[in-house]
Design a protein around this motif. Structure first.
Motif, PDB file in Angstrom:
ATOM      1  N   PRO A 156       7.931   5.489 -10.826  1.00 25.32           N
ATOM      2  CA  PRO A 156       7.379   5.937  -9.519  1.00 25.32           C
ATOM      3  C   PRO A 156       7.551   4.683  -8.365  1.00 25.32           C
ATOM      4  CG  PRO A 156       5.757   6.203 -11.318  1.00 25.32           C
ATOM      5  CD  PRO A 156       6.870   5.438 -11.924  1.00 25.32           C
ATOM      6  N   ASN A 157       7.834   3.607  -8.797  1.00 25.98           N
ATOM      7  CA  ASN A 157       8.093   2.579  -7.886  1.00 25.98           C
ATOM      8  C   ASN A 157       9.547   2.858  -7.276  1.00 25.98           C
ATOM      9  OD1 ASN A 157       5.662   1.237  -7.978  1.00 25.98           O
ATOM     10  ND2 ASN A 157       6.286  -0.251  -9.103  1.00 25.98           N
ATOM     11  N   LEU A 158      10.373   3.105  -8.212  1.00 22.92           N
ATOM     12  CA  LEU A 158      12.141   3.651  -7.756  1.00 22.92           C
ATOM     13  C   LEU A 158      11.912   4.660  -6.969  1.00 22.92           C
ATOM     14  CD1 LEU A 158      14.118   2.599 -10.881  1.00 22.92           C
ATOM     15  CD2 LEU A 158      13.797   1.164  -8.704  1.00 22.92           C
ATOM     16  N   ASN A 210      -1.262   0.125  -7.330  1.00 26.17           N
ATOM     17  CA  ASN A 210      -2.550  -0.171  -7.471  1.00 26.17           C
ATOM     18  C   ASN A 210      -3.214   1.282  -8.098  1.00 26.17           C
ATOM     19  OD1 ASN A 210      -5.590   0.396  -6.296  1.00 26.17           O
ATOM     20  ND2 ASN A 210      -5.424  -1.759  -6.742  1.00 26.17           N
ATOM     21  N   ARG A 211      -2.780   2.315  -7.497  1.00 25.35           N
ATOM     22  CA  ARG A 211      -3.406   3.669  -7.948  1.00 25.35           C
ATOM     23  C   ARG A 211      -2.868   4.010  -9.321  1.00 25.35           C
ATOM     24  NH1 ARG A 211      -0.813   8.364  -8.089  1.00 25.35           N
ATOM     25  NH2 ARG A 211       1.080   7.634  -6.752  1.00 25.35           N
ATOM     26  N   ILE A 212      -1.845   3.571  -9.989  1.00 23.95           N
ATOM     27  CA  ILE A 212      -1.431   4.047 -11.281  1.00 23.95           C
ATOM     28  C   ILE A 212      -1.677   2.902 -12.077  1.00 23.95           C
ATOM     29  CG2 ILE A 212       0.535   4.559 -12.561  1.00 23.95           C
ATOM     30  CD1 ILE A 212       1.963   5.845 -10.284  1.00 23.95           C
ATOM     31  N   TRP A 213      -1.437   1.681 -11.925  1.00 23.48           N
ATOM     32  CA  TRP A 213      -1.530   0.503 -12.834  1.00 23.48           C
ATOM     33  C   TRP A 213      -2.628  -0.442 -12.645  1.00 23.48           C
ATOM     34  CZ3 TRP A 213       3.213   1.825 -10.673  1.00 23.48           C
ATOM     35  CH2 TRP A 213       4.264   2.571 -11.581  1.00 23.48           C
ATOM     36  N   GLY A 214      -3.426  -0.246 -11.517  1.00 21.57           N
ATOM     37  CA  GLY A 214      -4.548  -0.762 -10.847  1.00 21.57           C
ATOM     38  C   GLY A 214      -3.915  -2.425 -10.792  1.00 21.57           C
ATOM     39  N   MET A 215      -2.921  -2.726 -10.328  1.00 26.85           N
ATOM     40  CA  MET A 215      -2.244  -4.027  -9.737  1.00 26.85           C
ATOM     41  C   MET A 215      -2.691  -4.238  -8.389  1.00 26.85           C
ATOM     42  SD  MET A 215       1.749  -3.668 -11.257  1.00 26.85           S
ATOM     43  CE  MET A 215       1.875  -5.507 -10.663  1.00 26.85           C
ATOM     44  N   ASP A 259       0.776  -1.131   0.052  1.00 24.65           N
ATOM     45  CA  ASP A 259      -0.119  -0.028   0.034  1.00 24.65           C
ATOM     46  C   ASP A 259       0.725   1.321  -0.093  1.00 24.65           C
ATOM     47  OD1 ASP A 259      -2.292  -1.400  -0.127  1.00 24.65           O
ATOM     48  OD2 ASP A 259      -2.470  -1.239   2.015  1.00 24.65           O
ATOM     49  N   SER A 260       1.980   1.216   0.127  1.00 22.75           N
ATOM     50  CA  SER A 260       3.109   2.260   0.091  1.00 22.75           C
ATOM     51  C   SER A 260       3.433   2.706  -0.933  1.00 22.75           C
ATOM     52  CB  SER A 260       4.223   1.836   1.214  1.00 22.75           C
ATOM     53  OG  SER A 260       4.033   1.922   2.543  1.00 22.75           O
ATOM     54  N   TYR A 261       3.331   1.778  -2.236  1.00 20.51           N
ATOM     55  CA  TYR A 261       3.598   1.783  -3.427  1.00 20.51           C
ATOM     56  C   TYR A 261       2.570   2.256  -4.564  1.00 20.51           C
ATOM     57  CZ  TYR A 261       8.348   0.262  -2.705  1.00 20.51           C
ATOM     58  OH  TYR A 261       9.739   0.021  -2.214  1.00 20.51           O
ATOM     59  N   PRO A 262       2.636   3.161  -5.599  1.00 26.38           N
ATOM     60  CA  PRO A 262       1.584   3.611  -6.388  1.00 26.38           C
ATOM     61  C   PRO A 262       0.865   2.281  -7.187  1.00 26.38           C
ATOM     62  CG  PRO A 262       3.732   4.158  -7.292  1.00 26.38           C
ATOM     63  CD  PRO A 262       4.054   3.482  -5.821  1.00 26.38           C
ATOM     64  N   ASN A 293       8.689  -9.035 -12.147  1.00 25.24           N
ATOM     65  CA  ASN A 293       8.976  -8.934 -13.631  1.00 25.24           C
ATOM     66  C   ASN A 293       8.972  -7.472 -14.055  1.00 25.24           C
ATOM     67  OD1 ASN A 293       8.714 -11.825 -14.878  1.00 25.24           O
ATOM     68  ND2 ASN A 293       6.721 -11.697 -13.794  1.00 25.24           N
ATOM     69  N   ILE A 294       8.261  -6.593 -13.550  1.00 26.80           N
ATOM     70  CA  ILE A 294       8.050  -5.119 -13.846  1.00 26.80           C
ATOM     71  C   ILE A 294       8.064  -4.185 -12.730  1.00 26.80           C
ATOM     72  CG2 ILE A 294       5.210  -5.293 -13.564  1.00 26.80           C
ATOM     73  CD1 ILE A 294       7.609  -3.555 -16.553  1.00 26.80           C
ATOM     74  N   ASP A 295       7.800  -4.508 -11.508  1.00 26.86           N
ATOM     75  CA  ASP A 295       7.687  -3.567 -10.460  1.00 26.86           C
ATOM     76  C   ASP A 295       9.011  -2.481 -10.485  1.00 26.86           C
ATOM     77  OD1 ASP A 295       5.174  -4.186  -9.561  1.00 26.86           O
ATOM     78  OD2 ASP A 295       5.968  -5.434  -8.316  1.00 26.86           O
ATOM     79  N   HIS A 296       9.993  -3.029 -10.383  1.00 30.18           N
ATOM     80  CA  HIS A 296      11.401  -2.327 -10.310  1.00 30.18           C
ATOM     81  C   HIS A 296      11.848  -1.533 -11.723  1.00 30.18           C
ATOM     82  CE1 HIS A 296      12.520  -5.970 -12.537  1.00 30.18           C
ATOM     83  NE2 HIS A 296      13.641  -5.493 -12.611  1.00 30.18           N
TER      84      HIS A 296
END
Length: 201
Positions: A115-117, A97-102, A92-95, A108-111
């Motif tokens: 915005p995640n970095l 869900n808000r940006i990509w609906g995850m 929940d501290s990362y965006p 595979n992709i988060d890093h």
């Protein structure tokens, strides 16, 4: 441009951050970033399944985040694993869900998302003030920008400065492969970070 024909070496100056991160590690990170400009890379941000940990997309492709990931990896620092572990524990501290609906982490992709970095470096590095003063940006600093079209971008400050403006150069991939140029103040800066975890040699 990949290398400027006339550049001035920028002495590496050390703040409290560098008391914890040795000169050697910062120099290695900067050299790793500069070495990325010698590699021919096709800009390709498509989703790909990669191994974990230490996974990477094919060596001939990449985006702006891959410059950062691959530079740190030359020091044995795996941002894929570090981001995945942190986002798994603090989703929940990362965006995501808000940006990509995850709904869950994806190693595979988060890093590979700016915005995640930004979130990771804020949580685990040292967030620095954003300014228009060249001297505030040290070799090894990570900088993020917002490009036209609301496209987040990321690069790394190196130990060379433009001889005319005295602005530190950055290494980044803005679409034509990794390059080193005077782009620090070219776009609005959205983040300024320092990150060097303990490295056992």
């Amino acid at each position: 441009m990949r290398f400027l024909t006339a550049v001035t070496a920028l002495p590496i100056l050390f703040s409290s951050y560098f008391v914890q991160a040795s000169n050697q590690h910062i120099t290695e990170l900067v050299n790793a970033a500069k070495s990325r400009t010698l590699v021919q890379i096709t800009y390709d941000g498509s989703y790909r399944r990669i191994s974990y940990p230490m996974g990477d997309v094919p060596a001939h492709i990449g985006v702006c985040t891959d410059v950062i990931i691959r530079s740190y990896r030359q020091l044995g620092i795996d941002l894929q694993q570090q981001v995945h572990e942190d986002i798994s524990a603090h989703f929940d501290s990362y965006p995501s869900n808000r940006i990509w609906g995850m709904k869950k982490p994806d190693s595979n992709i988060d890093h590979r998302r700016v915005p995640n970095l930004q979130t990771f470096f804020t949580r685990h590095g040292e967030q620095q003030a954003i300014s228009n003063q060249p001297e505030d940006y040290l070799p090894g600093d990570i900088v993020t920008w917002m490009l036209p079209g609301n496209l987040p971008h990321i690069g790394i400050v190196v130990d060379i400065k433009d001889p005319e403006t005295q602005t530190p150069l950055v290494v980044h991939n803005i679409g034509q492969g990794p390059e080193m140029d005077n782009s620090l103040f070219r776009f609005p800066i959205t983040g300024h970070y320092r990150y060097m975890p303990d490295i056992n040699i």
